[in-house]
Design a protein around this motif. Structure first.
Motif, PDB file in Angstrom:
ATOM      1  N   UNK A  36       8.853 -18.804 -81.871  1.00 49.52           N
ATOM      2  CA  UNK A  36       8.298 -20.095 -81.463  1.00 49.52           C
ATOM      3  C   UNK A  36       7.073 -19.896 -80.581  1.00 49.52           C
ATOM      4  N   UNK A  37       6.244 -20.911 -80.529  1.00 44.37           N
ATOM      5  CA  UNK A  37       5.103 -20.886 -79.624  1.00 44.37           C
ATOM      6  C   UNK A  37       4.920 -22.267 -79.031  1.00 44.37           C
ATOM      7  N   UNK A  38       4.631 -22.297 -77.753  1.00 44.91           N
ATOM      8  CA  UNK A  38       4.435 -23.560 -77.041  1.00 44.91           C
ATOM      9  C   UNK A  38       2.966 -23.939 -77.146  1.00 44.91           C
ATOM     10  N   UNK A  39       2.696 -25.197 -77.468  1.00 44.77           N
ATOM     11  CA  UNK A  39       1.302 -25.606 -77.618  1.00 44.77           C
ATOM     12  C   UNK A  39       1.085 -26.977 -76.984  1.00 44.77           C
ATOM     13  N   UNK A  40      -0.179 -27.230 -76.672  1.00 42.81           N
ATOM     14  CA  UNK A  40      -0.590 -28.512 -76.091  1.00 42.81           C
ATOM     15  C   UNK A  40      -1.093 -29.399 -77.220  1.00 42.81           C
ATOM     16  N   UNK A  41      -0.425 -30.508 -77.459  1.00 47.83           N
ATOM     17  CA  UNK A  41      -0.791 -31.396 -78.558  1.00 47.83           C
ATOM     18  C   UNK A  41      -2.207 -31.936 -78.385  1.00 47.83           C
ATOM     19  N   UNK A  42      -2.997 -31.883 -79.464  1.00 48.53           N
ATOM     20  CA  UNK A  42      -4.378 -32.351 -79.416  1.00 48.53           C
ATOM     21  C   UNK A  42      -4.442 -33.865 -79.580  1.00 48.53           C
ATOM     22  N   UNK A  43      -5.425 -34.470 -78.967  1.00 48.78           N
ATOM     23  CA  UNK A  43      -5.589 -35.930 -79.075  1.00 48.78           C
ATOM     24  C   UNK A  43      -5.982 -36.350 -80.490  1.00 48.78           C
ATOM     25  N   UNK A  44      -6.798 -35.511 -81.127  1.00 48.74           N
ATOM     26  CA  UNK A  44      -7.205 -35.801 -82.505  1.00 48.74           C
ATOM     27  C   UNK A  44      -6.063 -35.437 -83.451  1.00 48.74           C
ATOM     28  N   UNK A  45      -5.481 -36.450 -84.081  1.00 48.22           N
ATOM     29  CA  UNK A  45      -4.316 -36.240 -84.936  1.00 48.22           C
ATOM     30  C   UNK A  45      -4.565 -35.306 -86.098  1.00 48.22           C
ATOM     31  N   UNK A  46      -5.729 -35.419 -86.740  1.00 52.16           N
ATOM     32  CA  UNK A  46      -6.044 -34.564 -87.889  1.00 52.16           C
ATOM     33  C   UNK A  46      -6.207 -33.104 -87.467  1.00 52.16           C
TER      34      UNK A  46
END
Length: 277
Positions: free
Chosen positions: A122-132
């Motif tokens: 697994x890897x932890x990531x910061x969700x991007x504001x741009x959905x695409x």
């Protein structure tokens, strides 16, 4: 697109980003000058240009993940001592991987291709504001076998793995700056007194995970090598924040060896208390 053509395109992208758009050059120059006060203006300028050349490569290499084969990825992203970590995983002990925004961290997400069987990568990531863009990043990372976990859901996800008695290896890019109101601990990093994220340490110590640092080296254009370095034999025995301090010391040493491979475009020192003279 073959890699040979990709790097021709990257040369043009470097010129566009550096000379025409001048993307975040003020921030990059400021970060470099403050982080390396002992270096001359000429040395800073050289690091800056080399960084932007690598930055262009990194952008296109990350896009290439959408189509590159696992075999080709394994040839270009070499994990030299994977068996050291796999032996820990086969013993039934989960691992926390500490990474930084250094080298091609997107390609490092191909670790699951080399992990022991029945281990969750697994890897932890910061969700991007741009959905695409967020969907594209997730597609690129997960096609090599990793599970992407949104940062705010980390604790719940890890807890579910532990309750299910699943062995895991989870990667944390832990050099991001916490929000100002969430800063609870400061330490020295690249000549700054900065607030740091301590969630990785809390999870590692709470669940009794092993802690390893991923040291990345660029062999040549398009080829990388990663070595796993055990951070401490018994992280649970360390006082609060010591594991985090070990991580930043190791990260700083790696950056100083090849500073152009670090991501200098982020304003990561904006909440620093002061510059250390």
């Amino acid at each position: 697109m073959p890699f040979s053509l990709l790097y021709i395109l990257s040369d043009g992208l470097f010129y566009l980003i550096y000379f025409v758009i001048r993307y975040r050059r003020t921030i990059v120059c400021k970060n470099l000058k403050e982080s390396f006060p002992e270096k001359s203006a000429q040395e800073i300028k050289m690091i800056e240009k080399n960084f932007y050349r690598f930055f262009a490569d990194n952008i296109l290499e990350s896009c290439k993940m959408a189509t590159v084969s696992p075999k080709e990825m394994g040839r270009r992203m070499n994990f030299v001592n994977m068996e050291d970590v796999n032996s820990i995983l086969r013993e039934g002990k989960s691992v926390s991987l500490y990474l930084g925004h250094y080298g091609n961290w997107e390609w490092v997400s191909s670790i699951p291709l080399h992990m022991a069987d029945n281990v969750v990568g697994a890897q932890i990531y910061h969700k991007l504001r741009n959905g695409n863009m967020d969907k594209l990043i997730l597609h690129n990372r997960e096609r090599m076998g990793a599970v992407c976990v949104e940062m705010r859901k980390t604790a719940r996800y890890i807890n579910e793995l532990v309750k299910s008695k699943k062995v895991s290896m989870t990667g944390y890019i832990a050099d991001q700056s916490p929000r100002k109101k969430e800063a609870i601990h400061f330490l020295r990093f690249l000549n700054h007194n900065i607030p740091v994220l301590v969630g990785t340490e809390k999870i590692t110590k709470h669940y009794g995970f092993d802690a390893w640092f991923v040291k990345v080296r660029r062999i040549k254009r398009g080829y990388y090598e990663a070595k796993f370095v055990r951070m401490h034999d018994n992280p649970q025995s360390l006082p609060d924040f010591e594991l985090t301090s070990i991580y930043f010391d190791m990260l700083e040493q790696m950056i100083k060896e090849n500073p152009e491979l670090y991501l200098w475009t982020h304003n990561r020192f904006k909440y620093a208390k002061n510059i250390i003279e």
